[in-house]
Scaffold this motif. Structure first.
Motif, PDB file in Angstrom:
ATOM      1  N   HIS A 105       3.606 -12.973   0.433  1.00 14.27           N
ATOM      2  CA  HIS A 105       2.415 -12.259   0.930  1.00 14.27           C
ATOM      3  C   HIS A 105       1.460 -13.260   1.574  1.00 14.27           C
ATOM      4  CE1 HIS A 105      -0.927  -9.073  -0.210  1.00 14.27           C
ATOM      5  NE2 HIS A 105      -1.100  -9.555   1.009  1.00 14.27           N
ATOM      6  N   HIS A 137      -1.413  -7.058   8.334  1.00 17.06           N
ATOM      7  CA  HIS A 137      -1.791  -5.684   7.979  1.00 17.06           C
ATOM      8  C   HIS A 137      -1.220  -4.638   8.940  1.00 17.06           C
ATOM      9  CE1 HIS A 137      -4.463  -6.588   4.647  1.00 17.06           C
ATOM     10  NE2 HIS A 137      -4.957  -7.595   5.334  1.00 17.06           N
ATOM     11  N   GLU A 180       2.124  -6.192   5.183  1.00 15.95           N
ATOM     12  CA  GLU A 180       1.397  -5.598   4.061  1.00 15.95           C
ATOM     13  C   GLU A 180       0.988  -4.223   4.570  1.00 15.95           C
ATOM     14  OE1 GLU A 180      -2.296  -7.335   2.704  1.00 15.95           O
ATOM     15  OE2 GLU A 180      -2.253  -6.139   0.864  1.00 15.95           O
ATOM     16  N   SER A 205       0.271  -1.879  -0.168  1.00 19.36           N
ATOM     17  CA  SER A 205      -0.976  -1.986  -0.940  1.00 19.36           C
ATOM     18  C   SER A 205      -1.900  -0.819  -0.635  1.00 19.36           C
ATOM     19  CB  SER A 205      -1.734  -3.275  -0.590  1.00 19.36           C
ATOM     20  OG  SER A 205      -0.921  -4.416  -0.716  1.00 19.36           O
ATOM     21  N   HIS A 207      -5.566   0.197   0.190  1.00 19.19           N
ATOM     22  CA  HIS A 207      -6.805  -0.410   0.693  1.00 19.19           C
ATOM     23  C   HIS A 207      -7.885   0.642   0.964  1.00 19.19           C
ATOM     24  CE1 HIS A 207      -4.040  -3.779   2.190  1.00 19.19           C
ATOM     25  NE2 HIS A 207      -4.884  -4.388   1.387  1.00 19.19           N
ATOM     26  N   HIS A 235      -1.410  -6.191  -5.096  1.00 20.38           N
ATOM     27  CA  HIS A 235      -2.677  -6.102  -5.874  1.00 20.38           C
ATOM     28  C   HIS A 235      -2.995  -4.691  -6.378  1.00 20.38           C
ATOM     29  CE1 HIS A 235      -4.589  -4.791  -2.080  1.00 20.38           C
ATOM     30  NE2 HIS A 235      -4.236  -5.921  -1.510  1.00 20.38           N
ATOM     31  N   ARG A 277      -9.221 -11.924  -6.845  1.00 18.70           N
ATOM     32  CA  ARG A 277      -8.432 -10.747  -7.259  1.00 18.70           C
ATOM     33  C   ARG A 277      -7.793 -10.932  -8.634  1.00 18.70           C
ATOM     34  NH1 ARG A 277      -7.667  -6.733  -3.626  1.00 18.70           N
ATOM     35  NH2 ARG A 277      -7.810  -7.156  -1.386  1.00 18.70           N
ATOM     36  N   ASP A 300      -1.253 -14.167  -1.075  1.00 16.83           N
ATOM     37  CA  ASP A 300      -2.093 -13.349  -0.189  1.00 16.83           C
ATOM     38  C   ASP A 300      -2.978 -14.296   0.641  1.00 16.83           C
ATOM     39  OD1 ASP A 300      -3.375 -11.206   0.989  1.00 16.83           O
ATOM     40  OD2 ASP A 300      -4.202 -10.390  -0.881  1.00 16.83           O
TER      41      ASP A 300
HETATM   42 ZN   LIG Z   1      -4.293  -6.331   0.608  1.00 17.95          ZN
END
Ligand SMILES: [Zn+2]
Ligand SMILES: [Zn+2]
Length: 344
Positions: A105, A137, A180, A205, A207, A235, A277, A300
């Motif tokens: 990631h 993303h 992601e 993920s 978001h 996450h 995180r 990340d």
């Molecule tokens: Zn994320």
């Protein structure tokens, strides 16, 4: 002979690892990028006559580092950083870190990262990774400049070219393709099936709608975990515990159901190593372990120096008793890819 540009990049890496402000890091990366474009011999000439500072993006501190480096000395600025940057890892954490072969990631400046793909890749190779999964993303995350289908397709070509270059140099290291991808409100994934199918690794993920009711959030995550394209749940609680973005509570969901779905479909729960995180919290990490989930310990990273944050995740995995054979990024690239392929 020291390489002054390598010294500047090393300084940037150490500053990023220490969580310094982006603008301070950028001074060093920016200077390195400017100086890399100078014609042969000009760097030494300008260092000699004191005109490095006349260049756009080169300041007093960076110029001094270059001069020291060209004289064959470790720049004072770098020496100070190196001497305070030591990480005291306990034996078990260090052993786990050493067993990780890559990172699943990481972001580049194609979305909301701060550095180009090649710089992220070279930094990953330099810390001994065999692979870095590039996970920019997806389209709906416009605040993070999520990649449209067209841009992602374009990125796949860029990655293929970079990998061909690494092969030519005789490097073992490879960039693995990835994303992601946003888990949308109904649990579907925010990218075309055709592209998701082509990627080596898919991290999914949440978001948006982080305050969904627990039943709704659970259904969303379980649906995403059942999707054959998703490999790793990123996450999972979405919490933020410190840092510039402020804090944010955990999203509420029924963890037993989510982890049962992950185990059933042989998907991994991410152990996110970002200091703000540290997700999932340890109580959920222990629960996922009891429910036979696999894990992926990821950084990340949004900048090269952050690739060194894996030790944060390792320390937590060790504390919760996660064995190495449950961690997917202890696998060599080929086996990692067979695992993700097995979901399709
Ligand atoms: Zn994320
Ligand atoms: Zn991310």
């Amino acid at each position: 002979m020291r390489d002054p540009l390598a010294d500047l990049r090393r300084i940037a890496f150490l500053l990023e690892r220490a969580g310094e402000k982006t603008y301070r890091v950028r001074a060093f990366r920016g200077a390195a990028a400017t100086l890399a474009k100078l014609p042969e011999g000009e760097l030494a000439a300008r260092a000699g006559n004191g005109t490095l500072k006349d260049l756009q993006g080169v300041g007093e501190v960076t110029a001094r580092c270059v001069v020291e480096s060209l004289a064959g000395e470790e720049p004072v600025y770098l020496r100070r950083l190196e001497s305070t940057a030591g990480q005291d890892l306990d034996e078990a954490t260090a052993a786990m870190l050493a067993a990780l072969r890559g990172d699943c990631h990481a972001h580049s400046d194609w979305s909301d990262g701060g550095s180009p793909i090649d710089e992220m890749a070279l930094a990953a190779a330099a810390i001994g990774h065999e692979y870095l999964v590039l996970t920019d993303h997806s389209p709906r995350l416009t605040v993070a400049r999520g990649l449209s289908a067209e841009r992602l397709a374009e990125q796949l070509d860029v990655v293929a070219d970079l990998n061909a270059g690494f092969a030519e140099l005789g490097m073992q290291f490879r960039i693995l393709t990835g994303i992601e991808v946003d888990i949308l409100a109904d649990g579907s994934l925010d990218q075309t099936d055709e592209l998701l199918e082509r990627l080596d690794v898919v991290v999914g993920s949440v978001h948006s709608n982080l305050k969904d009711e627990p039943d709704v959030m659970t259904r969303r995550m379980v649906t995403a975990l059942a999707n054959p394209h998703l490999d790793i749940l990123g996450h999972c609680t979405g919490r933020l515990i410190t840092g510039g973005r402020g804090t944010r509570p955990e999203s509420r969901f029924h963890p037993e159901q989510v982890f049962a779905a992950a185990a059933e479909h042989d998907k991994a729960i991410e152990i996110n190593s970002r200091p703000e995180r540290l997700d999932p919290p340890k109580r959920l990490l222990r629960l996922a372990l009891e429910q036979n989930c696999k894990f992926s310990i990821d950084t990340d990273a949004h900048a090269p120096g952050q690739l060194d944050w894996l030790s944060n995740g390792c320390a937590r995995a060790v504390a919760c008793g996660v064995p190495l054979d449950r961690i997917v990024n202890t696998l060599p690239a080929a086996e990692l890819k067979s695992w993700t392929q097995s979901h399709k």
